[in-house]
Write a protein that holds these residues in place. Sequence first.
Motif, mmCIF file in Angstrom:
data_model
loop_
_atom_site.group_PDB
_atom_site.id
_atom_site.type_symbol
_atom_site.label_atom_id
_atom_site.label_comp_id
_atom_site.label_asym_id
_atom_site.label_seq_id
_atom_site.Cartn_x
_atom_site.Cartn_y
_atom_site.Cartn_z
ATOM 1 N N GLN A 11 24.371 74.906 21.028
ATOM 2 C CA GLN A 11 23.984 76.246 20.582
ATOM 3 C C GLN A 11 23.309 76.175 19.219
ATOM 4 O OE1 GLN A 11 27.358 78.861 20.518
ATOM 5 N NE2 GLN A 11 27.104 79.410 22.663
ATOM 6 N N VAL A 12 22.615 77.267 18.892
ATOM 7 C CA VAL A 12 21.997 77.379 17.580
ATOM 8 C C VAL A 12 21.900 78.855 17.229
ATOM 9 C CG1 VAL A 12 19.661 77.344 18.560
ATOM 10 C CG2 VAL A 12 20.014 76.731 16.158
ATOM 11 N N GLN A 13 22.189 79.189 15.984
ATOM 12 C CA GLN A 13 21.959 80.540 15.473
ATOM 13 C C GLN A 13 20.704 80.515 14.619
ATOM 14 O OE1 GLN A 13 25.463 79.361 15.207
ATOM 15 N NE2 GLN A 13 25.509 80.292 17.237
ATOM 16 N N LEU A 14 19.924 81.595 14.729
ATOM 17 C CA LEU A 14 18.655 81.684 14.032
ATOM 18 C C LEU A 14 18.649 82.927 13.163
ATOM 19 C CD1 LEU A 14 16.401 80.903 17.141
ATOM 20 C CD2 LEU A 14 17.089 79.301 15.348
ATOM 21 N N LEU A 15 18.172 82.791 11.937
ATOM 22 C CA LEU A 15 18.128 83.918 11.010
ATOM 23 C C LEU A 15 16.750 83.997 10.379
ATOM 24 C CD1 LEU A 15 19.677 86.203 9.640
ATOM 25 C CD2 LEU A 15 20.297 84.587 7.828
ATOM 26 N N GLU A 16 16.026 85.066 10.716
ATOM 27 C CA GLU A 16 14.701 85.269 10.152
ATOM 28 C C GLU A 16 14.782 86.000 8.807
ATOM 29 O OE1 GLU A 16 14.166 86.134 14.691
ATOM 30 O OE2 GLU A 16 15.627 86.571 13.111
ATOM 31 N N SER A 17 13.790 85.761 7.983
ATOM 32 C CA SER A 17 13.654 86.468 6.712
ATOM 33 C C SER A 17 12.194 86.448 6.304
ATOM 34 C CB SER A 17 14.534 85.837 5.636
ATOM 35 O OG SER A 17 14.142 84.492 5.392
ATOM 36 N N GLY A 18 11.866 87.255 5.306
ATOM 37 C CA GLY A 18 10.521 87.229 4.757
ATOM 38 C C GLY A 18 9.635 88.392 5.162
ATOM 39 N N GLY A 19 10.127 89.240 6.050
ATOM 40 C CA GLY A 19 9.328 90.391 6.444
ATOM 41 C C GLY A 19 9.230 91.409 5.318
ATOM 42 N N GLY A 20 8.379 92.404 5.530
ATOM 43 C CA GLY A 20 8.228 93.437 4.520
ATOM 44 C C GLY A 20 6.995 94.263 4.761
ATOM 45 N N LEU A 21 6.646 95.036 3.744
ATOM 46 C CA LEU A 21 5.480 95.907 3.789
ATOM 47 C C LEU A 21 4.370 95.268 2.960
ATOM 48 C CD1 LEU A 21 4.066 98.634 4.395
ATOM 49 C CD2 LEU A 21 5.178 99.521 2.316
ATOM 50 N N VAL A 22 3.185 95.172 3.550
ATOM 51 C CA VAL A 22 2.060 94.553 2.864
ATOM 52 C C VAL A 22 0.791 95.310 3.231
ATOM 53 C CG1 VAL A 22 1.653 92.879 4.708
ATOM 54 C CG2 VAL A 22 0.936 92.334 2.378
ATOM 55 N N SER A 26 10.424 83.063 7.430
ATOM 56 C CA SER A 26 11.264 81.881 7.591
ATOM 57 C C SER A 26 12.281 82.125 8.695
ATOM 58 C CB SER A 26 12.006 81.571 6.292
ATOM 59 O OG SER A 26 11.108 81.292 5.238
ATOM 60 N N CYS A 27 12.638 81.061 9.374
ATOM 61 C CA CYS A 27 13.670 81.116 10.406
ATOM 62 C C CYS A 27 14.614 79.949 10.145
ATOM 63 C CB CYS A 27 13.047 81.022 11.788
ATOM 64 S SG CYS A 27 14.242 80.834 13.138
ATOM 65 N N ALA A 28 15.781 80.273 9.616
ATOM 66 C CA ALA A 28 16.761 79.243 9.292
ATOM 67 C C ALA A 28 17.680 79.023 10.488
ATOM 68 C CB ALA A 28 17.571 79.662 8.078
ATOM 69 N N THR A 31 14.384 74.599 9.167
ATOM 70 C CA THR A 31 13.720 75.890 9.036
ATOM 71 C C THR A 31 12.340 75.864 9.674
ATOM 72 O OG1 THR A 31 14.908 76.335 6.964
ATOM 73 C CG2 THR A 31 12.957 77.662 7.406
ATOM 74 N N LEU A 32 12.041 76.954 10.344
ATOM 75 C CA LEU A 32 10.726 77.205 10.925
ATOM 76 C C LEU A 32 10.033 78.260 10.065
ATOM 77 C CD1 LEU A 32 8.969 76.647 13.580
ATOM 78 C CD2 LEU A 32 9.928 78.822 14.378
ATOM 79 N N TYR A 33 8.731 78.078 9.862
ATOM 80 C CA TYR A 33 7.982 79.016 9.023
ATOM 81 C C TYR A 33 6.807 79.607 9.795
ATOM 82 C CZ TYR A 33 10.442 76.658 5.200
ATOM 83 O OH TYR A 33 11.407 76.124 4.381
ATOM 84 N N LEU A 34 6.381 80.770 9.337
ATOM 85 C CA LEU A 34 5.145 81.367 9.815
ATOM 86 C C LEU A 34 4.407 81.926 8.605
ATOM 87 C CD1 LEU A 34 3.341 82.096 12.227
ATOM 88 C CD2 LEU A 34 4.495 84.323 12.290
#
Length: 119
Positions: free
Chosen positions: A1-12, A21-23, A77-80
């Motif tokens: 198994q793996v848990q994934l946590l995205e971050s970095g979104g927002g208003l631009v 980022s996806c940790a 971590t995966l990035y976009l």
Amino acid sequence: QVQLLESGGGLVQAGGSLRLSCAASRNIFSINYMAWYRQAPGKQRELVVGILSDGSTNYADSVKGRFTISRDNAKNTLYLQMNSLKPEDTAVYYCKAEIRRPGILENYWGQGTQVTVSS
């Protein structure tokens, strides 16, 4: 198994940039395939870009030349990287991990991070 946590979104604003980022909760070196998907209101979830463990990628035509996927195995971590953002990029962005075992394919998803691009 793996848990994934995205971050970095927002208003631009349109034309701006964001890096998502996806940790992952475990080593991603052995994960066969990871990807970013997005879902806009009233639309189906769609593939943005995927990356195999060998580094090969597949981008949606709508983001080619603007978005870049990368994976840092040392940081799990995966990035976009998203540049030249457009209002039509507005969506919830999800990270996905695909783990293949003999006879079994397991898909894991993060909870998503909102990206809003204003015109």
